[in-house]
Design an enzyme around this catalytic site. Structure first.
Site, PDB file in Angstrom:
ATOM      1  N   LEU A   8     -73.821   7.074   7.905  1.00 31.11           N
ATOM      2  CA  LEU A   8     -73.100   8.341   7.818  1.00 31.11           C
ATOM      3  C   LEU A   8     -73.893   9.418   8.548  1.00 31.11           C
ATOM      4  O   LEU A   8     -74.935   9.873   8.068  1.00 31.11           O
ATOM      5  CB  LEU A   8     -72.886   8.719   6.350  1.00 31.11           C
ATOM      6  CG  LEU A   8     -72.116  10.017   6.073  1.00 31.11           C
ATOM      7  CD1 LEU A   8     -70.734   9.984   6.711  1.00 31.11           C
ATOM      8  CD2 LEU A   8     -72.016  10.257   4.574  1.00 31.11           C
ATOM      9  N   THR A  11     -71.420  13.640  12.493  1.00 33.62           N
ATOM     10  CA  THR A  11     -70.045  13.738  12.987  1.00 33.62           C
ATOM     11  C   THR A  11     -69.206  12.510  12.685  1.00 33.62           C
ATOM     12  O   THR A  11     -67.983  12.606  12.637  1.00 33.62           O
ATOM     13  CB  THR A  11     -70.017  13.982  14.507  1.00 33.62           C
ATOM     14  OG1 THR A  11     -70.704  12.911  15.175  1.00 33.62           O
ATOM     15  CG2 THR A  11     -70.695  15.305  14.852  1.00 33.62           C
ATOM     16  N   LYS A  14     -70.191   5.208  10.804  1.00 31.74           N
ATOM     17  CA  LYS A  14     -70.085   3.884  11.413  1.00 31.74           C
ATOM     18  C   LYS A  14     -70.252   2.841  10.317  1.00 31.74           C
ATOM     19  O   LYS A  14     -71.076   3.013   9.404  1.00 31.74           O
ATOM     20  CB  LYS A  14     -71.162   3.685  12.482  1.00 31.74           C
ATOM     21  CG  LYS A  14     -70.956   4.515  13.726  1.00 31.74           C
ATOM     22  CD  LYS A  14     -72.032   4.212  14.762  1.00 31.74           C
ATOM     23  CE  LYS A  14     -71.817   5.028  16.020  1.00 31.74           C
ATOM     24  NZ  LYS A  14     -72.869   4.758  17.034  1.00 31.74           N
ATOM     25  N   VAL A 101     -83.960   9.365   7.802  1.00 29.90           N
ATOM     26  CA  VAL A 101     -83.672   7.949   7.605  1.00 29.90           C
ATOM     27  C   VAL A 101     -83.046   7.333   8.849  1.00 29.90           C
ATOM     28  O   VAL A 101     -83.225   6.132   9.116  1.00 29.90           O
ATOM     29  CB  VAL A 101     -82.772   7.745   6.359  1.00 29.90           C
ATOM     30  CG1 VAL A 101     -81.352   8.253   6.596  1.00 29.90           C
ATOM     31  CG2 VAL A 101     -82.771   6.294   5.915  1.00 29.90           C
ATOM     32  N   ASP A 102     -82.328   8.131   9.646  1.00 30.63           N
ATOM     33  CA  ASP A 102     -81.754   7.592  10.877  1.00 30.63           C
ATOM     34  C   ASP A 102     -82.842   7.210  11.869  1.00 30.63           C
ATOM     35  O   ASP A 102     -82.767   6.155  12.529  1.00 30.63           O
ATOM     36  CB  ASP A 102     -80.774   8.587  11.498  1.00 30.63           C
ATOM     37  CG  ASP A 102     -81.353   9.977  11.702  1.00 30.63           C
ATOM     38  OD1 ASP A 102     -82.394  10.316  11.091  1.00 30.63           O
ATOM     39  OD2 ASP A 102     -80.753  10.749  12.484  1.00 30.63           O
TER      40      ASP A 102
END
Length: 257
Positions: A8, A11, A14, A101-102
């Site tokens: 998440l 924008t 996925k 975290v991304d």
């Protein structure tokens, strides 16, 4: 076991189902700025499934809304958190929880792809750069505005400067092209400097791995880069495979459903 993974972002959401080996299936991207987002997500999900792994950099309100939808369909939901060490990756931050975290998941995914070193560039709302060496040690990174955010900021400060349009040229001859060239060029210059200095620090040139929704505008100027549009989701899959092997409670923060 039916297992799904979710990324998440600011924008888009996925998601993909994992196959029996824990590899990503077909990836679906849903924009979450539309009124029908929750219903579109429900329509895409199975009626019942075993588990979901969710990584989120979105607002707490949006994250909670997605968790609510997932809790209707999955028996167990796990929230991915940045870890100081995992799957051969060691984070450089003194306080690893401060690393998004991304970015953490992109590092996991890159290391799982094969020996580095890797220079990772995520181009979304922000431009993030992270360096990981061949031994899995994260050497640190940078955060800057993405080209799209630069354009937005210029338009907000001076409305006569258009937010969209233009093509990249080294020396542009109209305003739209000049804006595209300046903002894309700033990102390219930062990437080129990071590549050069990473090679100097490591004694070998890293491989450049690009991901994020704003990558397409830069790809033509970076012919040696590798494009991994679902890199963060690949990282969630790595996390999920570890949970499958080690027991979800060892590595995952459970969310009551």
């Amino acid at each position: 076991m039916s297992q799904w993974v979710f990324d998440l972002g600011n924008t888009r959401l996925k998601c993909a189902r994992l196959d029996d080996a824990g590899e990503l299936g077909d990836v679906t991207a849903l924009g979450h700025d539309a009124a029908g987002f929750a219903q579109a997500l429900r329509a895409h999900l199975p009626e019942q499934a075993d588990s979901a792994c969710l990584a989120s950099v979105a607002s707490p309100e949006l994250t909670a809304a997605v968790v609510q939808v997932l809790s209707e369909r999955f028996r167990r939901i796990s929230r991915v958190r940045t870890q100081p060490m995992l799957a051969g990756v060691r984070i450089a931050y003194a306080q690893p929880a401060k690393l998004g975290v991304d970015r953490f998941l992109a590092l996991l995914a890159a290391h799982a792809r094969g020996p580095g070193p890797w220079l990772l560039a995520g181009i979304g709302t922000a431009l993030t750069i992270d360096l990981i060496d061949a031994d899995g040690l994260h050497r640190g990174g940078r955060i800057a505005p993405s080209p799209r955010l630069m354009r937005q900021a210029l338009h907000q400060a001076a409305a006569q400067l258009p937010f969209l349009g233009g093509d990249y040229h080294e020396f542009a001859r109209d305003t739209e092209d000049a804006l595209a060239s300046g903002c894309d060029g700033a990102a390219l210059a930062l990437l080129e400097r990071s590549l050069r200095l990473a090679g100097r620090e490591l004694g070998q040139a890293p491989r450049l791995l690009l991901h994020g929704g704003g990558v397409d505008a830069l790809l033509a100027e970076l012919p040696d880069a590798e494009h991994a549009p679902a890199l963060v989701l690949e990282g969630v899959a790595v996390w999920a495979r570890l949970g499958r092997d080690l027991g979800a409670a060892d590595r995952m923060d459970r969310i009551p459903g």
